[in-house]
Design a protein around this motif. Sequence first.
Motif, PDB file in Angstrom:
ATOM      1  N   ARG A 193       0.846  -1.190   0.000  1.00  0.00           N
ATOM      2  CA  ARG A 193       0.000   0.000   0.000  1.00  0.00           C
ATOM      3  C   ARG A 193       0.886   1.246   0.000  1.00  0.00           C
ATOM      4  N   PRO A 194       0.348   2.390  -0.442  1.00  0.00           N
ATOM      5  CA  PRO A 194       1.140   3.624  -0.430  1.00  0.00           C
ATOM      6  C   PRO A 194       1.755   3.905   0.939  1.00  0.00           C
ATOM      7  N   LEU A 195       2.966   4.428   0.912  1.00  0.00           N
ATOM      8  CA  LEU A 195       3.718   4.786   2.112  1.00  0.00           C
ATOM      9  C   LEU A 195       4.023   3.582   2.994  1.00  0.00           C
ATOM     10  N   GLY A 196       4.051   2.393   2.389  1.00  0.00           N
ATOM     11  CA  GLY A 196       4.392   1.196   3.152  1.00  0.00           C
ATOM     12  C   GLY A 196       3.335   0.800   4.150  1.00  0.00           C
ATOM     13  N   GLY A 197       2.080   1.089   3.849  1.00  0.00           N
ATOM     14  CA  GLY A 197       0.989   0.819   4.786  1.00  0.00           C
ATOM     15  C   GLY A 197       0.769  -0.659   5.047  1.00  0.00           C
ATOM     16  N   ARG A 198       0.144  -0.956   6.180  1.00  0.00           N
ATOM     17  CA  ARG A 198      -0.099  -2.336   6.599  1.00  0.00           C
ATOM     18  C   ARG A 198      -1.432  -2.851   6.066  1.00  0.00           C
ATOM     19  N   PHE A 199      -1.652  -4.158   6.216  1.00  0.00           N
ATOM     20  CA  PHE A 199      -2.953  -4.752   5.926  1.00  0.00           C
ATOM     21  C   PHE A 199      -3.962  -4.274   6.968  1.00  0.00           C
ATOM     22  N   PRO A 200      -5.236  -4.137   6.589  1.00  0.00           N
ATOM     23  CA  PRO A 200      -6.258  -3.847   7.608  1.00  0.00           C
ATOM     24  C   PRO A 200      -6.260  -4.913   8.707  1.00  0.00           C
TER      25      PRO A 200
END
Length: 259
Positions: free
Chosen positions: A125-132
């Motif tokens: 995900r953008p900016l190295g985001g995590r899974f929900p």
Amino acid sequence: MNATDRTPADLLRSALATDPARPLVTFYDDATGERVELSVATFANWVSKTANLLQGDLGAEPGDRLALLLPQHWQSAVWLLACASVGVTVEIGGDPAAADLVVSGPDTLDAARACGGERVALALRPLGGRFPAAPAGFADYAVEVPGQGDRFAPFAPVDPDAPGLVVGEEGSAGASGRTKLTWAGLVARARADAGARGLGPGSRVLSGLAYDTWAGLSAGLFAPLAAGGSVVLCRNLGELSAESLEKRVESERVTDRTV
């Protein structure tokens, strides 16, 4: 780059010592509009944290085999250098069932579950985001990596002549079409590619090639790194018009391109 550099991790250390503030990897995803720019120092910090995760929490050792099931992405580049820092052999698109560890993107989780060892998932995900919510049976990279140390030291020196990378060749299929490189062999081939393309310090290579062949890995990471240059890595480049591509080439000061 130093002539004595024999592993990709050596190349990164030399880049860090030479000019840590310059851009190294600029990533675009033209399906989402994402743009991320990593300086040498920032990229090296991600590599150190990932190598600490790999060596410490995941218990990886030199010679272990890691199946890398990730697309062309800046985090894929981080994992490649982290494996080189620990001495873990990277098999691009390798068989998870035959690997000691697997690193998967969101689209390959089902295949990755065949690995009997440690499993890591990246949401990309953008900016190295995590899974929900972290996928069952996987560690979420974005959750695990921030707390890792900013400096990395391998428990054992990496042997430049040990197996480093297994990847496909363009136009090939099956095991017979796979190239196997030692870390030193990878560096030598990257240098040769950089020389053939006329790359040097300050070169800026735009690549739209996937990371599933040597050509994609070379243009999209290793040849610019070996030359002291940088890369503009473009995923889903087909979403971009020819006019927009030319504007990007100009704005990013691209000196060489492979699309």
